[in-house]
Design an enzyme around this catalytic site. Structure first.
Site, mmCIF file in Angstrom:
data_model
loop_
_atom_site.group_PDB
_atom_site.id
_atom_site.type_symbol
_atom_site.label_atom_id
_atom_site.label_comp_id
_atom_site.label_asym_id
_atom_site.label_seq_id
_atom_site.Cartn_x
_atom_site.Cartn_y
_atom_site.Cartn_z
ATOM 1 N N ILE A 1 1.011 -1.146 -0.064
ATOM 2 C CA ILE A 1 -0.151 -0.099 0.079
ATOM 3 C C ILE A 1 0.753 1.264 0.089
ATOM 4 O O ILE A 1 1.804 1.103 0.677
ATOM 5 C CB ILE A 1 -1.053 0.064 1.180
ATOM 6 C CG1 ILE A 1 -1.766 1.231 1.084
ATOM 7 C CG2 ILE A 1 -0.384 0.029 2.408
ATOM 8 C CD1 ILE A 1 -2.957 0.947 2.098
ATOM 9 N N ASP A 2 0.370 2.218 -0.791
ATOM 10 C CA ASP A 2 1.164 3.420 -0.853
ATOM 11 C C ASP A 2 0.645 4.389 0.414
ATOM 12 O O ASP A 2 -0.169 3.979 1.101
ATOM 13 C CB ASP A 2 0.808 3.982 -2.028
ATOM 14 C CG ASP A 2 1.221 5.637 -2.321
ATOM 15 O OD1 ASP A 2 2.463 5.685 -2.169
ATOM 16 O OD2 ASP A 2 0.597 6.525 -2.711
ATOM 17 N N LYS A 3 1.366 5.365 0.520
ATOM 18 C CA LYS A 3 1.112 6.312 1.736
ATOM 19 C C LYS A 3 0.176 7.469 1.400
ATOM 20 O O LYS A 3 -1.092 7.466 1.622
ATOM 21 C CB LYS A 3 2.384 6.809 2.545
ATOM 22 C CG LYS A 3 2.161 7.555 3.742
ATOM 23 C CD LYS A 3 3.275 8.294 4.253
ATOM 24 C CE LYS A 3 3.932 9.418 3.591
ATOM 25 N NZ LYS A 3 2.836 10.526 3.637
#
Length: 614
Positions: free
Chosen positions: A311-313
């Site tokens: 997951i990206d931030k």
């Protein structure tokens, strides 16, 4: 199986043909005209066989062969050996089963079809002289000022050019309550105006707006087949061979060709080609109710197998919009904030937008700046109420105005330095906040079988460490390039199926590389949405959990349909081969099985995820 429009229209007539044939045959016998019995049954069966033969030839032209061949053989064999009643019953049950499939698929697609019927077609444009003119939505250009009346749909993506707007986004995001937008915030095409008339600026043409993208996804979803559904096509020839072998063996052993006919009718048609596609279409439709658009049945089946989350931030795990969290200054906070927010009215930087919003939240009166000069990526300066104000990165302010030596920079925050009248005056701290309930949502992934969660971001290491503290990540990777994100996804794919969630252009390659790429659609980049297998239309990660639950439930129900349906069909074929079932009895038994598995497949529409509510 996606239905051709002509076939969908023909199927009610195909049901009527054997019904009329049976009625005519029975009536002929009752009124003392038995000569009508055989012709009525043969003619009605022949009409169904003719339509079925056309369908089979069309598929053969595409290099495909389906289990519908068994239905054609069983009716032909029944007619050839004088089992006219059995042939007509098979024709009725086959046509009825196909019609039931049409009804069931229509019900399963209802949520997505509703999107198609709501597509905006007309926009109201504000002319330079203040008039309102209605134009086709395709004529809307970037920068056009539009008016949206109460009850109308937002025609294209845009920015609100009014103080407030109340929007009904239920059809797009699954959110049941209207949402309020304020000036400068984005509005999505396809949302309904639940309040008074508002004005907006178009930022995308209709063909590139959110709603057009949704319709494209709907079309892709409706045309796709899940791998499990394609099993019917892949193994149709093998199942056909087994059926013919059992029928031939029954005939040779018993010497009775009627047993062969009974075997054929019991095998008509296989539940695999009816229930499984309906289950996956229903699953895609059910996900759409929660604001999760799945691009096809294949993607939904892959989602049910996910074991690793990357997951990206920014914009994914977090809101993606910096928020002012602290002001460090010797002068009063409000006084400093009033000056810099007044200056930042002239800037389009995301931090400037957050600063202006914070000042307005404190009800500060902002002043129009003059002599504004902005260096993109560095800072902005200008005059506010006779004072020279500058705000920018610490390096920019230090180089131009000087800063006290050893000024600490806090970890996990974005700092902007301020100079007033050429002298360092303080520092503003911004943070990209985690989405509400992030810890609960990440724990939810674990409960759904995702046993490895990785944070992959291009942000600084201190920011990534700060934002991930206390969250159940198995690994935190920071300062990543798009290529490095792909490497992480590929390395994890070698171990287990991977779900990648992101929103930016830099996430697009990794989304495409993952088993399932999921883009944040409300504010995500067009590149990310195009590369992804699924799009989340509402800014709530718990809807991803709902999607996984639906996918797992859909797969479970589809497998139930396969094993129960095929198992019962084989049992019936063995019974028919042993002479325990007559052709008519076998046909009735098989169609009872088909109806049962189709109704079971529609249970997907009633799956209630525990991690999200509509």
């Amino acid at each position: 199986m996606i239905l051709d429009p002509w076939l969908s229209r023909l199927r009610p007539l195909l049901v009527a043909a054997p019904i009329l044939g049976l009625i005519s045959a029975i009536a002929g016998v009752q009124i003392g005209f038995p000569a009508a019995y055989a012709p009525a049954l043969v003619l009605s069966t022949a009409l169904v066989m003719l339509a079925l033969a056309g369908q089979i030839l069309a598929r053969l032209g595409k290099g495909e062969i389906g289990l519908d061949v068994i239905a054609l053989l069983s009716m032909g064999a029944a007619l050839a050996f004088g089992e006219y009643l059995a042939a007509a019953v098979v024709a009725l049950m086959y046509a009825g089963g196909q019609y039931l499939e049409t009804v069931a698929e229509g019900r399963a697609r209802r949520e997505m079809s509703a999107l198609l019927s709501r597509a905006p077609r007309i926009a109201t444009r504000l002319t330079d002289d203040g008039r309102l003119e209605e134009i086709p939505v395709a004529m809307v250009g970037i920068g056009d000022r539009l008016a949206v009346r109460r009850g109308e749909l937002v025609p294209v993506d845009g920015i609100l050019d009014d103080d407030t707007a109340v929007l009904d986004e239920a059809a797009l995001t699954g959110e049941p309550l209207p949402v309020r937008r304020t000036r400068g915030q984005p509005v999505m095409s396809g949302a309904g105006n639940a309040g008074d008339l508002f004005r907006m600026l178009a930022i995308k043409p209709a063909a590139e707006s959110t709603y057009a993208g949704i319709l494209k996804l709907v079309d892709e979803a409706q045309r796709s087949k899940a791998p499990m559904a394609r099993l019917a096509d892949r193994y149709a020839l093998g199942f056909l061979a087994i059926t013919l072998a059992m029928a031939a063996a029954a005939w040779l052993v018993s010497g009775d060709p009627v047993r062969a006919v009974a075997v054929l009718v019991v095998a008509t048609p296989c539940p695999l080609i009816l229930a499984v596609p309906i289950a996956w279409v229903a699953g895609v439709s059910r996900c759409a109710q929660f604001g999760l658009l799945i691009k096809g049945a294949r993607a939904l089946e892959d989602l049910s197998r996910v074991r690793c989350l990357v997951i990206d931030k920014t914009g994914t795990l977090t809101d993606g919009r910096p928020t002012l969290v602290a002001v460090r200054s010797a002068m009063p906070e409000d006084a400093l904030l009033q000056l810099v927010a007044s200056l930042d009215q002239a800037s389009s930087h995301v931090a400037a937008t957050a600063l202006v919003a914070a000042a307005r939240a404190r009800h500060l009166d902002l002043i129009a700046p003059t002599h504004v000069s902005e260096m993109p990526g560095e800072g902005v300066s200008g005059e506010v109420a006779g004072r020279h104000v500058a705000i920018g990165g610490t390096d920019y302010i230090r180089a131009k105005y000087g800063m006290p030596a050893g000024t600490p920079l806090p970890a996990g925050a974005i700092a902007a330095a301020v100079a007033i009248d050429g002298v360092y005056a303080g520092m503003l701290l911004f943070a990209d906040r985690l989405r509400d309930g992030t810890d609960r949502i990440l724990a939810g992934f674990g409960r759904l079988g995702v046993d490895r969660i990785i944070l992959a971001t291009g942000d600084r290491r201190d920011v990534a460490d700060h934002i991930s503290r206390g969250l159940p990540f198995d690994a935190v990777r920071s300062e990543l390039s798009p290529g490095q994100k792909i490497e992480i996804v590929r390395a994890e794919k070698a171990k287990a199926p991977v779900l990648m969630i992101g929103d930016g252009i830099n996430d697009a390659p990794a989304l495409a590389a993952a088993d399932i790429g999921l883009a944040m659609g409300a504010h995500g980049s067009a590149a990310a949405i195009e590369a992804a297998d699924a799009v989340l239309l509402v800014e709530r990660l718990d809807r991803v959990l709902a999607g996984i639950e639906i996918a797992v439930g859909c797969r479970r129900i589809a497998l139930q349909c396969v094993f129960a349906g095929i198992g019962l069909s084989i049992a019936g074929m063995l019974a028919a081969a042993a002479g325990l079932l007559a052709p008519v009895e076998g046909a009735l038994l098989q169609e009872a099985i088909d109806i049962a598995v189709i109704l079971n497949a529609l249970r997907v529409l009633r799956i209630k995820p525990t991690f999200a509510t509509t």
